[in-house]
Each structure stands twice: as structure tokens, then as C-alpha cells.
Design a protein around this motif. Structure first.
Motif, short mmCIF file in Angstrom:
data_model
loop_
_atom_site.label_atom_id
_atom_site.label_comp_id
_atom_site.label_asym_id
_atom_site.label_seq_id
_atom_site.Cartn_x
_atom_site.Cartn_y
_atom_site.Cartn_z
N ARG A 21 -11.94 3.48 -2.09
CA ARG A 21 -11.81 4.15 -3.38
C ARG A 21 -12.34 3.26 -4.51
NH1 ARG A 21 -6.20 5.73 -6.39
NH2 ARG A 21 -7.10 6.83 -8.16
N ILE A 22 -11.97 1.98 -4.48
CA ILE A 22 -12.46 1.04 -5.49
C ILE A 22 -13.98 0.93 -5.42
CG2 ILE A 22 -12.44 -1.39 -6.22
CD1 ILE A 22 -9.55 -1.53 -5.13
N LYS A 23 -14.48 0.91 -4.21
CA LYS A 23 -15.92 0.84 -3.99
C LYS A 23 -16.62 2.07 -4.56
CE LYS A 23 -18.91 -0.36 -0.08
NZ LYS A 23 -18.93 -0.50 1.39
N GLU A 24 -16.05 3.25 -4.33
CA GLU A 24 -16.65 4.49 -4.81
C GLU A 24 -16.57 4.61 -6.33
OE1 GLU A 24 -14.50 7.34 -2.52
OE2 GLU A 24 -15.91 7.26 -0.82
N MET A 25 -15.64 3.89 -6.95
CA MET A 25 -15.56 3.88 -8.40
C MET A 25 -16.69 3.07 -9.03
SD MET A 25 -11.42 3.47 -8.91
CE MET A 25 -11.50 3.30 -10.69
N VAL A 30 0.82 -1.20 0.00
CA VAL A 30 0.00 0.00 0.00
C VAL A 30 0.86 1.26 0.00
CG1 VAL A 30 -1.98 -1.10 1.10
CG2 VAL A 30 -0.25 0.01 2.53
N PHE A 31 2.10 1.12 0.48
CA PHE A 31 3.07 2.22 0.44
C PHE A 31 4.20 1.86 -0.51
CE2 PHE A 31 1.50 2.42 4.97
CZ PHE A 31 0.68 3.52 4.77
N ASP A 32 5.02 2.85 -0.84
CA ASP A 32 6.20 2.58 -1.66
C ASP A 32 7.26 1.92 -0.81
OD1 ASP A 32 5.21 3.70 -4.03
OD2 ASP A 32 5.76 5.72 -3.38
N ALA A 33 7.71 0.74 -1.22
CA ALA A 33 8.77 0.05 -0.50
C ALA A 33 10.12 0.60 -0.91
CB ALA A 33 8.71 -1.46 -0.79
N SER A 34 11.01 0.77 0.04
CA SER A 34 12.33 1.32 -0.23
C SER A 34 13.09 0.45 -1.23
CB SER A 34 13.12 1.42 1.08
OG SER A 34 14.41 1.91 0.84
N GLY A 35 13.58 1.06 -2.30
CA GLY A 35 14.35 0.33 -3.29
C GLY A 35 13.52 -0.54 -4.19
N ASN A 36 12.22 -0.37 -4.15
CA ASN A 36 11.31 -1.21 -4.94
C ASN A 36 10.60 -0.34 -5.96
OD1 ASN A 36 9.27 -2.91 -5.89
ND2 ASN A 36 9.06 -3.95 -3.92
N ASN A 50 -5.10 0.94 7.55
CA ASN A 50 -5.89 2.13 7.22
C ASN A 50 -5.75 2.52 5.75
OD1 ASN A 50 -6.81 2.32 9.83
ND2 ASN A 50 -5.33 3.87 10.45
N GLN A 51 -4.52 2.41 5.22
CA GLN A 51 -4.32 2.74 3.81
C GLN A 51 -4.97 1.70 2.91
OE1 GLN A 51 -3.03 5.56 2.38
NE2 GLN A 51 -3.84 4.60 0.53
N LEU A 52 -4.90 0.45 3.31
CA LEU A 52 -5.59 -0.60 2.55
C LEU A 52 -7.09 -0.33 2.54
CD1 LEU A 52 -5.77 -3.30 1.07
CD2 LEU A 52 -5.68 -4.45 3.30
N ALA A 53 -7.64 0.05 3.69
CA ALA A 53 -9.07 0.36 3.77
C ALA A 53 -9.42 1.54 2.88
CB ALA A 53 -9.46 0.64 5.22
#
Length: 376
Positions: free
Chosen positions: A218-222, A135-141, A210-213
């Protein structure tokens, strides 16, 4: 996906036990309670497309060949017979999930060529999952996080393939099912940080959930009516963790961390479902923790068709420290070994199930999917 065996996990134990007890006391639910029986009995038409967001448990070819072991030998050994971008010897969760709905596995987003006639390629939906994502940017990924994957999809809804049609419409999303996988890359990135602490991890887990939720909302609202999201699998049972015990024992402390994540996920999903009472707009938790544990404890599938004599040991392994499945040295010499029969192993490499492993997990999950999705 990579996990650390940092010693701070042991100091995390007392913190997490107290937190989990408090959550259970306030919710009154088991970690994997999802929807009431009267809710799942409602009518639901069969989805026409599958859209996928997530990581390596769902990726079917999105990562660039230069970055991913999934495009190297011996990946794809069982299916399709050559490396094809799946992190397994064959089929992965996406393939079995699509099978449940009678759909072909949707095309990987990066394998679709923009322009021209894509009707046949996109008719089953699309897979936006990238190995290594979270859900977040992984370091070096370099894998796009889940929010970016959703952005990719949003843009496709607006892209015209001719003057009168777009690639997808909002109606496509309403009549489809969405699979969202999150299998631990955010936690791998956190525990690899030099400043990682037990208290810091305890505070980080709610941020991930929380970010996953927020992504699910967001997908739901789409316009998505049916969304399936994975609970975390038992990370402490992955070969990368069980190697320390010669693949004989899961790391119970790490699985306690998973339990905390899954409890918070259950709370978040319940909240989202309560915000939309209509049965046609629901989020379901696909219980990878329970299904993995069931198969590992039984050393096979419940029908007895598959047997995994040493279920915690991977089929494909690096021959020494620093090497992994698919590794070669500077001369191109293979620095890994592969078991004689991948069907006899639950895990393919240090992190991912074999095709046989995924099939066994799917057989456990199938009954709960049938309860949630009622086709008439």
C-alpha cells in the motif's frame, strides 16, 4: 511491547524446524538475502524526507503521556535530558536512521498542531509510529495499528495548508524514504491469549507477515520508491525473556520463532520487489536480528568504542515483580533502579535498547545501508 514465556513455545520447536527447512529448500536463499549486487549499484538520489510507520522502536513521542512510560522519568535521561516520548534513555532507531540521510528526526504526528505554519516542522517528514502498535489491533492496546497509521498519512496528503499547497504531495513521497518497524507486538498479543497454542502460533505468523506485506504494498502504491522494513530482532534475547536465566542466556526457542517470521518476510519482500523491477522502487530489509546478535555477542560495537559487560541485563529495572522501569507506588516513590552509566548497557529496560545500544546496532547496519542507498 510485551512478550510471554508460555510453555507452548517448547512444543512449537519441532513444528517450526520442519517449516523453516521447507522454506529454505524452496527459496534457496539465506534468511537475510535481500537484493542482487547489480541492483544496489544503481543511482539513487538522497532522500529529502523520512516517513516512519511502526511501534516503540521507532516512536519519538506519539503515544499520549497518560498511557506511556516513555513520558516518565527516567526515560530521556541521556537525551534530551528529560522524558520526551522515546522508549529509551535517549535516541532510538528513527533518530539514527534519519542521521544516515543527513536529516533531522521527523516530527511525531501527534505533536504537530494542525493549522498555522507547519513548514519548518514537517520539512524533514513525519513519524507515525506508536509504541505498542502492530499490524493488527492488540487486545487492550489503544495504539493505532499500522494500517491506521498509513491512513493518517494519506489524509495529510489531502489536507491543504493554504489555497495552493497541501502538507505533503505525492512528489514528497517519491523523493523520500520510508521506515517501517515491526518488533513483535502482534505475537505478544497472541501469546497472551488464554487459547494460544503452538499450532495456532505457527498459523498466526504467516498472517502477520502477509498483513505487513499488504501494508508495504500500500505504501508502495501511494508512491514511495524506497522502503526499509525491519526484520524481527532476537526476541529471545530481550531482558524480559533472559531474566529467567539471570540475564545470562537467550531463549533459543523463541528466536527460532523469529527466524520463521524473518524467512517469511524475506519471501514477501522478494515477491514485492519482483513485481516492480525498477531499482528506484525497492524494499530493503533492515536486519535487526543479525545486528542485535552481533552486538550482543561482541559485548559492544565493532569499533571498540562501546562495551557492554552484561549485555542482556537492562539498565533500568523494577525493584520487584510487578514493577518496571518508570514505575512509582501510590506515594510517588520510585519502584525501579537505574544503572550508574547507561552507556555501559545495551538494553535500557525489559524490551528496548539504550541510546548506546542503538548506536552500536546502527554501526553494524550502516554498511548494508550504504550498499543499498547509493548517493551521487
Amino acid at each position: 511491547m510485551k512478550y510471554s514465556s508460555n510453555l507452548f513455545f517448547f512444543s512449537f520447536l519441532l513444528i517450526i524446524i520442519t517449516t523453516i527447512a521447507n522454506i529454505r529448500a524452496t527459496t534457496g536463499d539465506s534468511p537475510h538475502h535481500h537484493l542482487e549486487k547489480n541492483e544496489v549499484s544503481e543511482y539513487y538520489s538522497r532522500p529529502t524526507k523520512l516517513f516512519v510507520f511502526g511501534d516503540s522502536y521507532a516512536d519519538t513521542g506519539n503515544l499520549r503521556k497518560s498511557l506511556a512510560s516513555s513520558w516518565k522519568q527516567p526515560y530521556g535521561l541521556t537525551f534530551p535530558g528529560k522524558p520526551a516520548g522515546r522508549f529509551s534513555d535517549g535516541r532510538v532507531l528513527t533518530d539514527y536512521f534519519a542521521k544516515f540521510f543527513g536529516l533531522k528526526s521527523p516530527i511525531a504526528y501527534t505533536l504537530m498542531k494542525m493549522g498555522g505554519n507547519n513548514n519548518n516542522k514537517v520539512r524533514n517528514g513525519m513519524n507515525f509510529a506508536f509504541g505498542g502498535s502492530g499490524v493488527f489491533d492488540a487486545s487492550g492496546n489503544s495504539s493505532p495499528n499500522m494500517s491506521t497509521q498509513i491512513d493518517f498519512f494519506k489524509k495529510l496528503i489531502m489536507i491543504k495548508i493554504n489555497e495552493s499547497n497541501t502538507i505533503y504531495t505525492k512528489r514528497d513521497l517519491k523523493s523520500s524514504v520510508v521506515l517501517v518497524t515491526l518488533v513483535g507486538n502482534d505475537y505478544a498479543a497472541y501469546t497472551a491469549r488464554p487459547d494460544a497454542t503452538a499450532q495456532g502460533l505457527r498459523s498466526f505468523i504467516p498472517l502477520v507477515v502477509n498483513q505487513l506485506a499488504a501494508n508495504l504494498k500500500r505504501i508502495k502504491e501511494m508512491g514511495a520508491c524506497k522502503i526499509v522494513v525491519t526484520a524481527l530482532q532476537p526476541l529471545g534475547c530481550l531482558p524480559q525473556m533472559t531474566q529467567l536465566s539471570s540475564f545470562k542466556q537467550c531463549n533459543a526457542t523463541q528466536n527460532l520463532v523469529v527466524n520463521y517470521h524473518n524467512l517469511l518476510l524475506q519471501q514477501a519482500v522478494s515477491k514485492l520487489n519482483n513485481e516492480t523491477k525498477h531499482i528506484h522502487h525497492s524494499i530493503f530489509i533492515l536486519d535487526l536480528f543479525d545486528s542485535f546478535t552481533t552486538v550482543l555477542n561482541q559485548k559492544g560495537d565493532y569499533q571498540g568504542d562501546l562495551k557492554f559487560e552484561t549485555p542482556l541485563k537492562p539498565c533500568c529495572m523494577g525493584i520487584s515483580r510487578g514493577y518496571s522501569c518508570g514505575s512509582v507506588d501510590g506515594n510517588g516513590t520510585k519502584m525501579y533502579t537505574v544503572c550508574s552509566d547507561p552507556k555501559s548497557s545495551f538494553f535500557w529496560d525489559a524490551l528496548h535498547p539504550t541510546q548506546a545500544g542503538w548506536r552500536a546496532v546502527y554501526m553494524v547496519l550502516k554498511s548494508s545501508l550504504e550498499q543499498f542507498f547509493k548517493f551521487y
